[in-house]
Design an enzyme around this catalytic site. Structure first.
Site, mmCIF file in Angstrom:
data_model
loop_
_atom_site.group_PDB
_atom_site.id
_atom_site.type_symbol
_atom_site.label_atom_id
_atom_site.label_comp_id
_atom_site.label_asym_id
_atom_site.label_seq_id
_atom_site.Cartn_x
_atom_site.Cartn_y
_atom_site.Cartn_z
ATOM 1 N N ASP A 66 13.262 -20.250 18.960
ATOM 2 C CA ASP A 66 14.155 -21.382 19.299
ATOM 3 C C ASP A 66 13.628 -22.700 18.735
ATOM 4 O OD1 ASP A 66 12.119 -21.464 21.251
ATOM 5 O OD2 ASP A 66 13.481 -21.632 22.971
ATOM 6 N N LEU A 97 10.012 -15.238 33.400
ATOM 7 C CA LEU A 97 11.444 -14.978 33.589
ATOM 8 C C LEU A 97 12.208 -16.284 33.821
ATOM 9 C CD1 LEU A 97 11.054 -11.814 35.862
ATOM 10 C CD2 LEU A 97 11.586 -11.877 33.416
ATOM 11 N N SER A 98 11.562 -17.411 33.469
ATOM 12 C CA SER A 98 12.203 -18.736 33.493
ATOM 13 C C SER A 98 12.511 -19.247 34.888
ATOM 14 C CB SER A 98 13.480 -18.737 32.650
ATOM 15 O OG SER A 98 13.168 -18.508 31.330
ATOM 16 N N GLY A 119 5.716 -17.514 37.363
ATOM 17 C CA GLY A 119 4.677 -17.114 36.409
ATOM 18 C C GLY A 119 4.914 -15.753 35.792
ATOM 19 N N TYR A 126 0.878 -22.009 24.316
ATOM 20 C CA TYR A 126 2.241 -22.062 23.771
ATOM 21 C C TYR A 126 2.353 -23.249 22.802
ATOM 22 C CZ TYR A 126 7.374 -22.380 23.798
ATOM 23 O OH TYR A 126 8.699 -22.444 23.435
ATOM 24 N N ASP A 160 15.755 -21.014 27.435
ATOM 25 C CA ASP A 160 15.846 -20.638 28.849
ATOM 26 C C ASP A 160 16.943 -21.426 29.570
ATOM 27 O OD1 ASP A 160 13.595 -19.301 28.019
ATOM 28 O OD2 ASP A 160 12.194 -20.661 28.994
ATOM 29 N N SER A 201 10.056 -26.200 49.584
ATOM 30 C CA SER A 201 10.320 -24.882 48.993
ATOM 31 C C SER A 201 10.134 -23.816 50.050
ATOM 32 C CB SER A 201 9.338 -24.644 47.843
ATOM 33 O OG SER A 201 9.194 -23.251 47.612
ATOM 34 N N GLU A 203 11.603 -30.766 31.119
ATOM 35 C CA GLU A 203 10.481 -29.821 31.021
ATOM 36 C C GLU A 203 9.437 -30.314 30.021
ATOM 37 O OE1 GLU A 203 11.329 -25.797 31.550
ATOM 38 O OE2 GLU A 203 9.588 -25.083 30.457
HETATM 39 C C1 GLA Z 1 9.507 -19.619 26.594
HETATM 40 C C2 GLA Z 1 10.154 -20.928 26.190
HETATM 41 C C3 GLA Z 1 11.339 -20.694 25.282
HETATM 42 C C4 GLA Z 1 10.987 -19.779 24.112
HETATM 43 C C5 GLA Z 1 10.234 -18.547 24.605
HETATM 44 C C6 GLA Z 1 9.723 -17.681 23.484
HETATM 45 O O1 GLA Z 1 10.391 -18.881 27.381
HETATM 46 O O2 GLA Z 1 10.577 -21.632 27.333
HETATM 47 O O3 GLA Z 1 11.822 -21.923 24.843
HETATM 48 O O4 GLA Z 1 10.262 -20.454 23.132
HETATM 49 O O5 GLA Z 1 9.141 -18.882 25.431
HETATM 50 O O6 GLA Z 1 10.779 -17.091 22.807
#
Ligand code: GLA
Length: 395
Positions: free
Chosen positions: A43, A131-132, A128, A236, A183, A74, A171
């Site tokens: 992305d 899975l966003s 963690g 990352y 995500d 929470s 973010e």
């Molecule tokens: C995480 C990031 C995304 C993407 C993925 C890898 O989920 O939030 O933006 O870069 O890693 O595909």
């Protein structure tokens, strides 16, 4: 399905909100986590990816406040967080609360007038796990803010894409995770029984590609390794910087400008082997997304299997974002009968996915659990998911 995954008890959430804040909530909103079928670390390289929303969602129960204070509670994490909107960037950003308050900040940066909120969060996207969970929180808060402050310009797919950009900014700039847009876009635009073909080169509308697993007695099994995954610990960000260095050396606008036909030539021009491997991953991965869409259209599971295998190997060997737990989950699932398996999301821990025959769910889950026990890894969490709908107002 259990209550945890599917039907959330919104009455219970409303009661919990009253207990926490001593007032009535004005509404309940929810947003899903995601898995990415294929197209990893593409992305932010202006490439393609193919995510789908999963039934694990984050609910946000909220009311607007008269002042510019955000109070958050929470159901999963202890303590109340209180953040003053106007001092957000000065000091403590409130830990996990930064994902929520950051959205309000980013909305104001985009020219919208918002105020304080009381918010109860019920996050059922595992934390963690890759899975966003953070995108789910951002997107649910974003929808709440749009409704509670009557913000304009966020209707329809176009509006939702604009809202996704706001969440990405929160973010990146407030929570400090330099992620791309996959995500948030998935959480705000997904539709049931489809995967979203996202093209980050320019301003393309997403394509909804049919992915009706039930009709073929297939499932996507999530294999959460429980190996800690984090997107703000620098690893990352390193990958992003390496890709940016390659872009500089090649003199292109983005790695998307290098097609498969130009790959060998591009690799020859790069100064070191590390950058060569990073570029080879991105260029071949973008191509695999296109070929995966073709395989889905033809119901060609053999092709899908090969593409998942190539993707995982490329992420493991060239992009170096896999780990022992992810490799073991993928290998074990395949050996136990999965039709296709690969790591999903950013990597460095987190989850893998396997496309399986639904009847094999228990056998494959048990095989992965046993393999993890044999290696002394933490017990993984295996659960099937369907492609579900985007963030929405619940009441
Ligand atoms: C995480 C990031 C995304 C993407 C993925 C890898 O989920 O939030 O933006 O870069 O890693 O595909």
């Amino acid at each position: 399905m259990t209550n945890e995954v599917g039907r959330t008890d919104t009455n219970g959430l409303v009661r919990a909100f009253r207990d926490a804040f001593g007032r009535e909530p004005e509404g309940v909103w929810s947003a899903p986590g995601r898995v990415n079928l294929i197209g990893e670390h593409t992305d932010y390289n202006h490439g393609l990816c193919l995510p789908m929303a999963i039934p694990r969602r984050t609910h946000v129960i909220a009311s607007a406040r008269e002042d510019r204070v955000v109070r958050l509670v929470s159901r999963q994490l202890p303590g109340e967080r209180t953040v003053a909107l106007d001092r957000l960037l000065d000091g403590d950003r409130g830990g996990w609360a930064a994902y929520a308050v950051g959205v309000l900040w980013a909305l104001e940066q985009a020219g919208h007038r918002v105020g304080g909120l009381d918010v109860l969060v019920d996050g059922r996207v595992p934390l963690g796990a890759g899975l966003s969970s953070s995108a789910a929180l951002e997107c649910a808060v974003a929808l709440a803010a749009v409704d509670l402050f009557a913000l304009r310009g966020f209707d329809g797919d176009e509006g939702r894409r604009a809202l996704a950009r706001v969440c990405v900014r929160a973010e990146n700039e407030v929570a400090g995770a330099p992620t791309g847009g996959m995500d948030q876009t998935a959480s705000l635009l997904a539709r049931p029984d489809t995967v979203l073909l996202l093209d980050f080169d320019g301003d393309h509308a997403p394509r909804h590609v049919p992915f009706d697993l039930d009709a073929h007695d297939l499932s996507v099994l999530v294999l959460n390794t429980r190996a800690q995954h984090s997107l703000d610990d620098g690893r990352y960000g390193n990958r992003r910087e390496e890709c940016a260095r390659a872009v500089d050396e090649l003199g292109v606008a983005s790695l998307r400008d290098v097609g498969p036909a130009q790959l060998d030539e591009a690799l020859r021009r790069l100064s070191d082997d590390l950058l060569r491997r990073r570029v080879r991953h991105v260029v071949t991965e973008v191509d695999r997304v296109t070929r995966t869409v073709e395989a889905l259209q033809l119901d060609d599971l053999a092709a899908l299997s090969g593409l998942f295998e190539e993707s995982h190997a490329s992420l493991r060997d060239d992009f170096e974002v896999s780990c022992a737990e992810l490799d073991l989950a993928v290998e074990t699932a395949r050996a136990a009968g999965a039709l296709a398996a690969r790591m999903t999301g950013g990597g460095f821990g987190g989850s893998a996915i396997a496309v399986i025959r639904t009847v094999d769910t228990d056998v494959i889950s048990a095989a992965v659990e046993q393999a993890f026990a044999d290696r002394g890894f933490r017990e993984p969490e295996c659960f099937p998911v369907t492609a579900t709908g985007a963030a929405s107002r619940e009441r």
